[in-house]
Design a protein around this motif. Structure first.
Motif, PDB file in Angstrom:
ATOM      1  N   GLU A 245       0.852  -1.187   0.000  1.00  0.00           N
ATOM      2  CA  GLU A 245       0.000   0.000   0.000  1.00  0.00           C
ATOM      3  C   GLU A 245       0.889   1.238   0.000  1.00  0.00           C
ATOM      4  O   GLU A 245       1.931   1.266   0.647  1.00  0.00           O
ATOM      5  N   ASP A 246       0.448   2.258  -0.735  1.00  0.00           N
ATOM      6  CA  ASP A 246       1.193   3.508  -0.882  1.00  0.00           C
ATOM      7  C   ASP A 246       0.171   4.630  -0.888  1.00  0.00           C
ATOM      8  O   ASP A 246      -0.691   4.682  -1.767  1.00  0.00           O
ATOM      9  N   ALA A 247       0.247   5.507   0.112  1.00  0.00           N
ATOM     10  CA  ALA A 247      -0.778   6.546   0.221  1.00  0.00           C
ATOM     11  C   ALA A 247      -0.259   7.725   1.010  1.00  0.00           C
ATOM     12  O   ALA A 247       0.772   7.644   1.698  1.00  0.00           O
ATOM     13  N   SER A 248      -0.985   8.835   0.933  1.00  0.00           N
ATOM     14  CA  SER A 248      -0.682   9.979   1.780  1.00  0.00           C
ATOM     15  C   SER A 248      -0.928   9.612   3.234  1.00  0.00           C
ATOM     16  O   SER A 248      -1.664   8.661   3.533  1.00  0.00           O
ATOM     17  N   VAL A 249      -0.321  10.356   4.154  1.00  0.00           N
ATOM     18  CA  VAL A 249      -0.519  10.087   5.575  1.00  0.00           C
ATOM     19  C   VAL A 249      -2.003  10.177   5.938  1.00  0.00           C
ATOM     20  O   VAL A 249      -2.530   9.344   6.681  1.00  0.00           O
ATOM     21  N   ASN A 250      -2.694  11.180   5.395  1.00  0.00           N
ATOM     22  CA  ASN A 250      -4.117  11.331   5.694  1.00  0.00           C
ATOM     23  C   ASN A 250      -4.921  10.123   5.247  1.00  0.00           C
ATOM     24  O   ASN A 250      -5.840   9.675   5.951  1.00  0.00           O
ATOM     25  N   GLU A 251      -4.585   9.566   4.084  1.00  0.00           N
ATOM     26  CA  GLU A 251      -5.291   8.393   3.579  1.00  0.00           C
ATOM     27  C   GLU A 251      -4.996   7.157   4.415  1.00  0.00           C
ATOM     28  O   GLU A 251      -5.892   6.362   4.717  1.00  0.00           O
ATOM     29  N   ILE A 252      -3.741   6.972   4.792  1.00  0.00           N
ATOM     30  CA  ILE A 252      -3.374   5.788   5.573  1.00  0.00           C
ATOM     31  C   ILE A 252      -4.080   5.774   6.920  1.00  0.00           C
ATOM     32  O   ILE A 252      -4.593   4.743   7.373  1.00  0.00           O
ATOM     33  N   PHE A 253      -4.120   6.917   7.584  1.00  0.00           N
ATOM     34  CA  PHE A 253      -4.732   6.964   8.907  1.00  0.00           C
ATOM     35  C   PHE A 253      -6.249   7.155   8.842  1.00  0.00           C
ATOM     36  O   PHE A 253      -6.965   6.686   9.732  1.00  0.00           O
ATOM     37  N   GLY A 254      -6.733   7.814   7.795  1.00  0.00           N
ATOM     38  CA  GLY A 254      -8.164   8.082   7.714  1.00  0.00           C
ATOM     39  C   GLY A 254      -8.941   7.069   6.893  1.00  0.00           C
ATOM     40  O   GLY A 254     -10.139   6.865   7.125  1.00  0.00           O
ATOM     41  N   ASN A 255      -8.250   6.400   5.949  1.00  0.00           N
ATOM     42  CA  ASN A 255      -8.944   5.472   5.062  1.00  0.00           C
ATOM     43  C   ASN A 255      -8.015   4.328   4.645  1.00  0.00           C
ATOM     44  O   ASN A 255      -7.766   4.117   3.456  1.00  0.00           O
TER      45      ASN A 255
END
Length: 334
Positions: A245-255
Motif C-alpha cells: 500500500e502507498d498513500a498519503s498520511v491522511n489516507e493511511i490513517f483516515g482510510n
C-alpha cells in the motif's frame, strides 16, 4: 512538488544466498521519492524496509546479497550500474543515512570532533582542489553542524568521546555526520529505537525542523506509526519484501484499505483506548526462503479468497492512494 521523482526505485528485487538456500528478501519493489517529501516506510521486522534503504547506497555485502532485477535512479544515473568508486562519491553527498544504534557507528577511541572532521574532509577530497577547505575550516564546520543539531555546548563536546555522551547526544552526532556533505536525500533507519520516549520526541522534532530548514527529502524507516504521523507526508506499507500500500498520511490513517495496514493500525495503543481492546495480526511473516505463491499476506488475511493464490496487481484508488490486493482490484481511479 513536481511529478518527476528525485529518487526512483523500479522493479527492484534482491536475494541473499544462505546456507539454507536463497532468501528472497525484496520482490519487485517500486518506490518514488519527490523533492521535499518525507516518506515513511512501515512494516514488521523482517519486511525489507532496511534492506531496501541500504540497497540505495549499496551498503549490503555482496555476497551474500545479490540484486536480481531492477534499477535505482537519481539525477539521471542508475546507482546499480555504478562501480564502487563512483558510488563512494555519492554517499553522503547525494544520499546520506542515519542508523539506529549510534554507539555501533561511532568509534570509541576517537573524539566526536575528530570523527566529524574526518567525515567532512573525506567529502572535501571529492571536490576540485580549489574548492576544498583545510582542517581548521573543517573544525569550524563541524562545530556549526553540532550547533545545528542542537548538541549542548558544542565547543566543549567536540573533544568528548562517544562513551561520555548520552544516547540522544550520540544520535545527534550521527545526524550531524549525515548532514556534513549537504545531501539531497536523508535516509533515517529507525533513528529513535534505542532512545527513551522523551529523547525520541526531541530527535523527531529535530529531524522535522531539518526537513523544513534545509529542504531535505527524507525516507524514514520505522515500525512506529506514531512516528510516521508526526513527520511524514506519505507512507509506504511493506510486507514480506513487497510494497502492498502507498498513500498519503491522511489516507493511511483516515482510510486504510489493505487488511495488513488495518491490522497495524489496530495494534497501535491510543490514550483513550483500553489495552484489552487492542488486536494483533494473527500468524507471522512467511519464510522467505520459500515464500508463498500469490499474495504473501494471504495466510494471515481475513479477506482471503481463491484469487489470492495469484499475485495481485497494483490498483490505483486515487491520486494519493494505491494498493496491491485482490479485494480492491475492481476499484479503479476515476
Amino acid at each position: 512538488m513536481t511529478n518527476q521523482p528525485l529518487l526512483s526505485i523500479r522493479d527492484f528485487s534482491l536475494d541473499f544466498d544462505t546456507f539454507d538456500g536463497v532468501y528472497h528478501a525484496i520482490d519487485d519493489v517500486n518506490i518514488d521519492l519527490h523533492a521535499g517529501e518525507a516518506l515513511g516506510i512501515v512494516g514488521e521486522t523482517g519486511c525489507g524496509k532496511s534492506v531496501t534503504a541500504k540497497s540505495i547506497l549499496q551498503l549490503l555485502p555482496s555476497p551474500p546479497a545479490r540484486v536480481t532485477s531492477g534499477e535505482i535512479w537519481l539525477d539521471g544515473e542508475n546507482f546499480l550500474t555504478l562501480d564502487a568508486k563512483s558510488i563512494q562519491k555519492k554517499r553522503g553527498i547525494d544520499v546520506s543515512m542515519i542508523f539506529q544504534d549510534p554507539m555501533t557507528y561511532l568509534n570509541p577511541v576517537f573524539t566526536i570532533g575528530q570523527q566529524l572532521v574526518d567525515v567532512i574532509l573525506a567529502h572535501q577530497r571529492l571536490k576540485p582542489t580549489a574548492d576544498r577547505i583545510n582542517k581548521a575550516a573543517a573544525k569550524t564546520r563541524a562545530i556549526e553542524l553540532l550547533e545545528r543539531v542542537r548538541l549542548p555546548n558544542p565547543e566543549r563536546q567536540f573533544d568528548s568521546y562517544p562513551h561520555e555522551l548520552s544516547g540522544g547526544m550520540r544520535q545527534r552526532i550521527l545526524i550531524a555526520q549525515a548532514l556534513s556533505g549537504r545531501p539531497k536525500i536523508l535516509i533515517a533507519d529507525e533513528p529513535t529505537t534505542a532512545l527513551d520516549v522523551t529523547i525520541q520526541a526531541q530527535i523527531l522534532e529535530l529531524i522535522k525542523d531539518l526537513i523544513d530548514e534545509l529542504g531535505l527529502s527524507v525516507i524514514l524507516i520505522t515500525h512506529d506509526l506514531g512516528v510516521v504521523a508526526s513527520i511524514c507526508t506519505r507512507v509506504i506499507i511493506m510486507y514480506a519484501g513487497q510494497v502492498i500500500e502507498d498513500a498519503s498520511v491522511n489516507e493511511i490513517f483516515g482510510n486504510p484499505r489493505h487488511p495488513y495496514t488495518k491490522g497495524l493500525l489496530a495494534a497501535v495503543p491510543h490514550p483513550t483506548q483500553h489495552a484489552s481492546t487492542l488486536t494483533g495480526i494473527p500468524g507471522s511473516l512467511p519464510n522467505l526462503l520459500n515464500p508463498p505463491s500469490g499474495c504473501r499476506f494471504r495466510e494471515r488475511c481475513p479477506l482471503v479468497q481463491e484469487k489470492c493464490s495469484e499475485r495481485p496487481g497494483w490498483t490505483t484508488l486515487s491520486d494519493h492512494h494505491g494498493i496491491a490486493c485482490w479485494e480492491f482490484s475492481e476499484e479503479k481511479h476515476a
